[in-house]
Write a protein that holds these residues in place. Sequence first.
Motif, PDB file in Angstrom:
ATOM      1  N   LEU A  47       0.832  -1.335   0.087  1.00  0.00           N
ATOM      2  CA  LEU A  47       0.163  -0.092   0.198  1.00  0.00           C
ATOM      3  C   LEU A  47       1.036   1.406   0.068  1.00  0.00           C
ATOM      4  N   LEU A  48       2.142   1.214   0.815  1.00  0.00           N
ATOM      5  CA  LEU A  48       3.007   2.318   0.672  1.00  0.00           C
ATOM      6  C   LEU A  48       3.637   2.547  -0.463  1.00  0.00           C
ATOM      7  N   ASP A  49       3.808   1.468  -1.275  1.00  0.00           N
ATOM      8  CA  ASP A  49       4.400   1.281  -2.599  1.00  0.00           C
ATOM      9  C   ASP A  49       3.434   2.240  -3.443  1.00  0.00           C
ATOM     10  N   SER A  50       2.413   1.683  -3.489  1.00  0.00           N
ATOM     11  CA  SER A  50       1.189   2.176  -4.334  1.00  0.00           C
ATOM     12  C   SER A  50       0.914   3.873  -4.040  1.00  0.00           C
ATOM     13  N   LEU A  51       1.055   4.302  -2.682  1.00  0.00           N
ATOM     14  CA  LEU A  51       0.912   5.687  -2.408  1.00  0.00           C
ATOM     15  C   LEU A  51       2.051   6.542  -2.985  1.00  0.00           C
ATOM     16  N   ASN A  52       3.188   5.980  -2.902  1.00  0.00           N
ATOM     17  CA  ASN A  52       4.353   6.642  -3.419  1.00  0.00           C
ATOM     18  C   ASN A  52       4.205   6.960  -4.855  1.00  0.00           C
ATOM     19  N   LYS A  53       3.825   5.678  -5.708  1.00  0.00           N
ATOM     20  CA  LYS A  53       3.645   5.643  -6.890  1.00  0.00           C
ATOM     21  C   LYS A  53       2.615   6.728  -7.100  1.00  0.00           C
ATOM     22  N   LEU A  54       1.406   6.748  -6.590  1.00  0.00           N
ATOM     23  CA  LEU A  54       0.463   7.701  -6.838  1.00  0.00           C
ATOM     24  C   LEU A  54       0.967   9.107  -6.841  1.00  0.00           C
ATOM     25  N   ARG A  55       1.700   9.486  -5.805  1.00  0.00           N
ATOM     26  CA  ARG A  55       2.138  10.863  -5.814  1.00  0.00           C
ATOM     27  C   ARG A  55       2.995  11.448  -6.741  1.00  0.00           C
ATOM     28  N   VAL A  56       3.622  10.505  -7.540  1.00  0.00           N
ATOM     29  CA  VAL A  56       4.589  11.063  -8.765  1.00  0.00           C
ATOM     30  C   VAL A  56       3.752  11.008  -9.971  1.00  0.00           C
ATOM     31  N   MET A  57       2.503  10.497  -9.860  1.00  0.00           N
ATOM     32  CA  MET A  57       1.739  10.231 -11.222  1.00  0.00           C
ATOM     33  C   MET A  57       1.331  11.642 -11.657  1.00  0.00           C
ATOM     34  N   ASP A  58       1.274  11.915 -12.920  1.00  0.00           N
ATOM     35  CA  ASP A  58       0.694  13.313 -13.534  1.00  0.00           C
ATOM     36  C   ASP A  58      -0.582  13.372 -13.159  1.00  0.00           C
ATOM     37  N   PRO A  59      -1.263  14.475 -13.126  1.00  0.00           N
ATOM     38  CA  PRO A  59      -2.677  14.520 -12.853  1.00  0.00           C
ATOM     39  C   PRO A  59      -3.404  14.183 -14.091  1.00  0.00           C
ATOM     40  N   SER A  60      -4.312  13.035 -13.740  1.00  0.00           N
ATOM     41  CA  SER A  60      -5.096  12.629 -14.852  1.00  0.00           C
ATOM     42  C   SER A  60      -6.193  11.952 -14.276  1.00  0.00           C
ATOM     43  N   GLN A  61      -7.238  11.236 -15.228  1.00  0.00           N
ATOM     44  CA  GLN A  61      -8.100  10.400 -14.827  1.00  0.00           C
ATOM     45  C   GLN A  61      -7.750   9.106 -14.221  1.00  0.00           C
ATOM     46  N   CYS A  87      -4.370  -3.340  17.529  1.00  0.00           N
ATOM     47  CA  CYS A  87      -5.477  -3.208  16.596  1.00  0.00           C
ATOM     48  C   CYS A  87      -5.632  -1.396  16.403  1.00  0.00           C
ATOM     49  N   GLN A  88      -5.745  -0.845  17.507  1.00  0.00           N
ATOM     50  CA  GLN A  88      -5.522   0.607  17.258  1.00  0.00           C
ATOM     51  C   GLN A  88      -4.396   1.143  16.585  1.00  0.00           C
ATOM     52  N   LEU A  89      -3.285   0.696  16.848  1.00  0.00           N
ATOM     53  CA  LEU A  89      -1.990   1.033  16.515  1.00  0.00           C
ATOM     54  C   LEU A  89      -1.977   0.780  14.777  1.00  0.00           C
ATOM     55  N   ILE A  90      -2.582  -0.275  14.299  1.00  0.00           N
ATOM     56  CA  ILE A  90      -2.523  -0.582  12.994  1.00  0.00           C
ATOM     57  C   ILE A  90      -3.517   0.413  12.164  1.00  0.00           C
ATOM     58  N   GLY A  91      -4.782   0.593  13.049  1.00  0.00           N
ATOM     59  CA  GLY A  91      -5.671   1.468  12.408  1.00  0.00           C
ATOM     60  C   GLY A  91      -5.023   2.910  12.050  1.00  0.00           C
ATOM     61  N   GLU A  92      -4.293   3.324  13.040  1.00  0.00           N
ATOM     62  CA  GLU A  92      -3.799   4.584  12.972  1.00  0.00           C
ATOM     63  C   GLU A  92      -2.781   4.847  11.513  1.00  0.00           C
ATOM     64  N   VAL A  93      -1.975   3.631  11.499  1.00  0.00           N
ATOM     65  CA  VAL A  93      -1.090   3.567  10.365  1.00  0.00           C
ATOM     66  C   VAL A  93      -1.869   3.517   9.073  1.00  0.00           C
ATOM     67  N   TYR A  94      -3.159   2.825   8.913  1.00  0.00           N
ATOM     68  CA  TYR A  94      -3.768   3.096   7.709  1.00  0.00           C
ATOM     69  C   TYR A  94      -4.682   4.227   7.652  1.00  0.00           C
ATOM     70  N   ALA A  95      -4.899   4.905   8.684  1.00  0.00           N
ATOM     71  CA  ALA A  95      -5.583   6.032   8.813  1.00  0.00           C
ATOM     72  C   ALA A  95      -4.516   7.162   7.821  1.00  0.00           C
ATOM     73  N   THR A  96      -3.164   7.015   7.985  1.00  0.00           N
ATOM     74  CA  THR A  96      -2.045   7.881   7.358  1.00  0.00           C
ATOM     75  C   THR A  96      -2.135   7.637   5.854  1.00  0.00           C
ATOM     76  N   ILE A  97      -2.180   6.222   5.793  1.00  0.00           N
ATOM     77  CA  ILE A  97      -2.284   5.981   4.262  1.00  0.00           C
ATOM     78  C   ILE A  97      -3.433   6.340   3.376  1.00  0.00           C
ATOM     79  N   LEU A  98      -4.633   6.306   4.083  1.00  0.00           N
ATOM     80  CA  LEU A  98      -5.862   6.637   3.656  1.00  0.00           C
ATOM     81  C   LEU A  98      -5.856   8.269   3.369  1.00  0.00           C
TER      82      LEU A  98
END
Length: 257
Positions: A86-100, A224-235
């Motif tokens: 998920l972090l890899d996908s987020l990093n790739k998303l950030r460098v993508m050019d604005p598009s549909q 469980c709460q800690l895992i939720g916090e990490v996912y919240a950052t990704i979201l």
Amino acid sequence: MGDFFKELLDKMPGWFFACAAIIFLIGLGGIILWFVLGARRFSAEMGKDTKLQVLQESLSAEKENNRQNIERVSQLNGALAAINPLLDSLNKLRVMDPSQEKMYSAVNLIKRAIDTLANDVKSKAGERHRCGLWIESDRNLRLQAASSGFPNNYAQYRVLHVDRSLAGKSFRLGQILNIPDVTTQDEWQKNEQSTSKYKSLICVPINNWGVLTIDGLNPMSDECQLIGEVYATILEGAFNEYMSLLPSLHDDEEDVS
């Protein structure tokens, strides 16, 4: 016969009675000593049994703690393994050019994160959880993305009021909530149309626009709460990328027109 024993005792010398008394006292003392020693041995055995019971209870408690620690480590290891893609996908998303395409990728990442989180918070085999991302608008929280466990018609339509819900309380206060039993909370309102058996709840506020919720059948741990916090950052990262595209895509549409 009685006269015989009386005459016999009358003929006995005085020292006989003294010796008999001494012998009687010695015998009585021996009996008392036997009882005392027996009582001590019994007490000692009882003490051993008590100590053994305490040791067995302590051993059982340590085994249970060890089992729980193993489950926690396994849960965190699984969560870390699932978070990396998920972090890899987020990093790739950030460098993508604005598009549909980037917008679709952001939406897909949010959905993947919600579905993956529903599995990662399971600390025991067979546990069921559900997760949702709620977006605030006009003092309402709308369910933007939902994992399995929610009714099919909830996503995009289920709404909670910010002032009359536990997710709203987390959003208003900007605080994480980990509630073992929602039915004990004043701000919890039962949905009469729902047959859900979920009772525990974790709410993680995300910036100033939303809340991540995790529903469980049983109280959820700090892990469980800690895992939720990490996912919240990704979201948060994925949603911010999505929102940043809206002005640019709108401008592109105007240019085309």
